[in-house]
Design a protein around this motif. Structure first.
Motif, PDB file in Angstrom:
ATOM      1  N   LEU A  50       0.822  -1.208   0.000  1.00 33.66           N
ATOM      2  CA  LEU A  50       0.000   0.000   0.000  1.00 33.66           C
ATOM      3  C   LEU A  50       0.859   1.261   0.000  1.00 33.66           C
ATOM      4  O   LEU A  50       0.540   2.241  -0.675  1.00 33.66           O
ATOM      5  N   ARG A  51       1.971   1.236   0.749  1.00 32.53           N
ATOM      6  CA  ARG A  51       2.888   2.374   0.759  1.00 32.53           C
ATOM      7  C   ARG A  51       3.460   2.606  -0.642  1.00 32.53           C
ATOM      8  O   ARG A  51       3.536   3.742  -1.117  1.00 32.53           O
ATOM      9  N   ASP A  52       3.835   1.525  -1.328  1.00 33.97           N
ATOM     10  CA  ASP A  52       4.368   1.646  -2.681  1.00 33.97           C
ATOM     11  C   ASP A  52       3.315   2.196  -3.640  1.00 33.97           C
ATOM     12  O   ASP A  52       3.624   3.041  -4.486  1.00 33.97           O
ATOM     13  N   LEU A  53       2.078   1.725  -3.505  1.00 31.78           N
ATOM     14  CA  LEU A  53       1.003   2.239  -4.357  1.00 31.78           C
ATOM     15  C   LEU A  53       0.738   3.717  -4.085  1.00 31.78           C
ATOM     16  O   LEU A  53       0.499   4.496  -5.007  1.00 31.78           O
ATOM     17  N   GLN A  54       0.786   4.096  -2.820  1.00 31.24           N
ATOM     18  CA  GLN A  54       0.580   5.500  -2.469  1.00 31.24           C
ATOM     19  C   GLN A  54       1.687   6.362  -3.079  1.00 31.24           C
ATOM     20  O   GLN A  54       1.418   7.424  -3.632  1.00 31.24           O
ATOM     21  N   ALA A  55       2.920   5.909  -2.993  1.00 27.29           N
ATOM     22  CA  ALA A  55       4.034   6.657  -3.568  1.00 27.29           C
ATOM     23  C   ALA A  55       3.881   6.769  -5.083  1.00 27.29           C
ATOM     24  O   ALA A  55       4.119   7.834  -5.668  1.00 27.29           O
ATOM     25  N   TYR A  56       3.455   5.691  -5.711  1.00 27.68           N
ATOM     26  CA  TYR A  56       3.224   5.711  -7.157  1.00 27.68           C
ATOM     27  C   TYR A  56       2.136   6.734  -7.492  1.00 27.68           C
ATOM     28  O   TYR A  56       2.298   7.550  -8.399  1.00 27.68           O
ATOM     29  N   GLY A  57       1.033   6.684  -6.754  1.00 28.28           N
ATOM     30  CA  GLY A  57      -0.064   7.618  -7.001  1.00 28.28           C
ATOM     31  C   GLY A  57       0.347   9.066  -6.794  1.00 28.28           C
ATOM     32  O   GLY A  57      -0.002   9.944  -7.581  1.00 28.28           O
ATOM     33  N   GLN A  58       1.122   9.317  -5.736  1.00 29.77           N
ATOM     34  CA  GLN A  58       1.587  10.677  -5.488  1.00 29.77           C
ATOM     35  C   GLN A  58       2.512  11.149  -6.609  1.00 29.77           C
ATOM     36  O   GLN A  58       2.455  12.307  -7.022  1.00 29.77           O
ATOM     37  N   GLY A  59       3.330  10.240  -7.111  1.00 26.88           N
ATOM     38  CA  GLY A  59       4.203  10.588  -8.230  1.00 26.88           C
ATOM     39  C   GLY A  59       3.416  10.930  -9.471  1.00 26.88           C
ATOM     40  O   GLY A  59       3.716  11.907 -10.169  1.00 26.88           O
ATOM     41  N   ARG A  60       2.401  10.128  -9.757  1.00 27.40           N
ATOM     42  CA  ARG A  60       1.552  10.386 -10.935  1.00 27.40           C
ATOM     43  C   ARG A  60       0.804  11.705 -10.800  1.00 27.40           C
ATOM     44  O   ARG A  60       0.686  12.452 -11.767  1.00 27.40           O
ATOM     45  N   VAL A  61       0.312  11.993  -9.609  1.00 28.00           N
ATOM     46  CA  VAL A  61      -0.381  13.260  -9.378  1.00 28.00           C
ATOM     47  C   VAL A  61       0.582  14.416  -9.627  1.00 28.00           C
ATOM     48  O   VAL A  61       0.238  15.398 -10.297  1.00 28.00           O
ATOM     49  N   GLY A  62       1.790  14.307  -9.100  1.00 27.08           N
ATOM     50  CA  GLY A  62       2.787  15.358  -9.295  1.00 27.08           C
ATOM     51  C   GLY A  62       3.168  15.544 -10.752  1.00 27.08           C
ATOM     52  O   GLY A  62       3.351  16.678 -11.215  1.00 27.08           O
ATOM     53  N   GLU A  63       3.281  14.452 -11.489  1.00 27.69           N
ATOM     54  CA  GLU A  63       3.618  14.525 -12.915  1.00 27.69           C
ATOM     55  C   GLU A  63       2.563  15.299 -13.695  1.00 27.69           C
ATOM     56  O   GLU A  63       2.862  15.903 -14.716  1.00 27.69           O
ATOM     57  N   GLN A  64       1.332  15.260 -13.227  1.00 26.73           N
ATOM     58  CA  GLN A  64       0.230  15.938 -13.913  1.00 26.73           C
ATOM     59  C   GLN A  64      -0.009  17.341 -13.376  1.00 26.73           C
ATOM     60  O   GLN A  64      -0.989  17.983 -13.730  1.00 26.73           O
ATOM     61  N   GLY A  65       0.892  17.803 -12.520  1.00 24.12           N
ATOM     62  CA  GLY A  65       0.801  19.167 -12.006  1.00 24.12           C
ATOM     63  C   GLY A  65      -0.294  19.365 -10.973  1.00 24.12           C
ATOM     64  O   GLY A  65      -0.745  20.491 -10.768  1.00 24.12           O
ATOM     65  N   MET A  66      -0.703  18.296 -10.322  1.00 22.81           N
ATOM     66  CA  MET A  66      -1.750  18.390  -9.309  1.00 22.81           C
ATOM     67  C   MET A  66      -1.144  18.158  -7.931  1.00 22.81           C
ATOM     68  O   MET A  66       0.003  17.746  -7.808  1.00 22.81           O
ATOM     69  N   THR A  67      -1.949  18.425  -6.919  1.00 25.03           N
ATOM     70  CA  THR A  67      -1.536  18.159  -5.551  1.00 25.03           C
ATOM     71  C   THR A  67      -2.502  17.147  -4.942  1.00 25.03           C
ATOM     72  O   THR A  67      -3.566  16.856  -5.513  1.00 25.03           O
ATOM     73  N   LEU A  68      -2.158  16.643  -3.769  1.00 24.91           N
ATOM     74  CA  LEU A  68      -3.043  15.692  -3.097  1.00 24.91           C
ATOM     75  C   LEU A  68      -4.378  16.332  -2.741  1.00 24.91           C
ATOM     76  O   LEU A  68      -5.396  15.638  -2.654  1.00 24.91           O
ATOM     77  N   GLU A  69      -4.392  17.640  -2.557  1.00 26.32           N
ATOM     78  CA  GLU A  69      -5.647  18.335  -2.240  1.00 26.32           C
ATOM     79  C   GLU A  69      -6.625  18.298  -3.413  1.00 26.32           C
ATOM     80  O   GLU A  69      -7.829  18.492  -3.238  1.00 26.32           O
ATOM     81  N   ASP A  70      -6.139  18.064  -4.634  1.00 28.42           N
ATOM     82  CA  ASP A  70      -7.004  17.980  -5.817  1.00 28.42           C
ATOM     83  C   ASP A  70      -7.740  16.647  -5.909  1.00 28.42           C
ATOM     84  O   ASP A  70      -8.742  16.533  -6.624  1.00 28.42           O
ATOM     85  N   ILE A  71      -7.283  15.635  -5.205  1.00 30.08           N
ATOM     86  CA  ILE A  71      -7.810  14.269  -5.345  1.00 30.08           C
ATOM     87  C   ILE A  71      -9.300  14.157  -5.013  1.00 30.08           C
ATOM     88  O   ILE A  71     -10.047  13.523  -5.778  1.00 30.08           O
ATOM     89  N   PRO A  72      -9.792  14.726  -3.906  1.00 24.27           N
ATOM     90  CA  PRO A  72     -11.230  14.563  -3.621  1.00 24.27           C
ATOM     91  C   PRO A  72     -12.126  15.086  -4.744  1.00 24.27           C
ATOM     92  O   PRO A  72     -13.104  14.432  -5.118  1.00 24.27           O
ATOM     93  N   GLU A  73     -11.788  16.229  -5.314  1.00 25.62           N
ATOM     94  CA  GLU A  73     -12.605  16.779  -6.404  1.00 25.62           C
ATOM     95  C   GLU A  73     -12.526  15.903  -7.646  1.00 25.62           C
ATOM     96  O   GLU A  73     -13.536  15.638  -8.298  1.00 25.62           O
ATOM     97  N   ILE A  74     -11.347  15.422  -7.958  1.00 27.00           N
ATOM     98  CA  ILE A  74     -11.192  14.530  -9.113  1.00 27.00           C
ATOM     99  C   ILE A  74     -11.998  13.255  -8.891  1.00 27.00           C
ATOM    100  O   ILE A  74     -12.693  12.778  -9.805  1.00 27.00           O
ATOM    101  N   THR A  75     -11.949  12.707  -7.696  1.00 27.47           N
ATOM    102  CA  THR A  75     -12.697  11.491  -7.371  1.00 27.47           C
ATOM    103  C   THR A  75     -14.198  11.725  -7.522  1.00 27.47           C
ATOM    104  O   THR A  75     -14.896  10.908  -8.121  1.00 27.47           O
ATOM    105  N   ARG A  76     -14.688  12.838  -7.001  1.00 25.59           N
ATOM    106  CA  ARG A  76     -16.126  13.144  -7.128  1.00 25.59           C
ATOM    107  C   ARG A  76     -16.512  13.253  -8.609  1.00 25.59           C
ATOM    108  O   ARG A  76     -17.557  12.737  -9.033  1.00 25.59           O
TER     109      ARG A  76
END
Length: 81
Positions: A50-76
């Motif tokens: 799960l830690r590895d998946l989280q790191a992967y997800g955070q990396g992908r978010v960063g590559e797309q110029g987003m932050t973790l705070e953007d995730i709830p809106e994207i999910t909705r």
């Protein structure tokens, strides 16, 4: 529960630690200790995955110029279709 005896080699330098852990976690029963260890190590493995998946997800978010705070809106937005 069907059981099968299997062997493990333990170095002399690890024997005292093994005996201590068997006494503590298995009440002196090596089989009980091994069963407890399997459960614990499976949870450690899951946590690492799960830690590895989280790191992967955070990396992908960063590559797309987003932050973790953007995730709830994207999910909705995605869940709404």
């Amino acid at each position: 529960m069907a059981t099968k005896t299997i062997g493990f080699a333990v170095g002399d330098e690890d024997r005292a630690d093994l005996d201590e852990l068997v006494e503590y976690f298995g009440q002196g029963n090596r089989s009980a200790y091994l069963r407890a260890t399997i459960r614990i190590m499976k949870s450690v493995k899951l946590a690492e995955e799960l830690r590895d998946l989280q790191a992967y997800g955070q990396g992908r978010v960063g590559e797309q110029g987003m932050t973790l705070e953007d995730i709830p809106e994207i999910t909705r937005r995605i869940l709404k279709g």
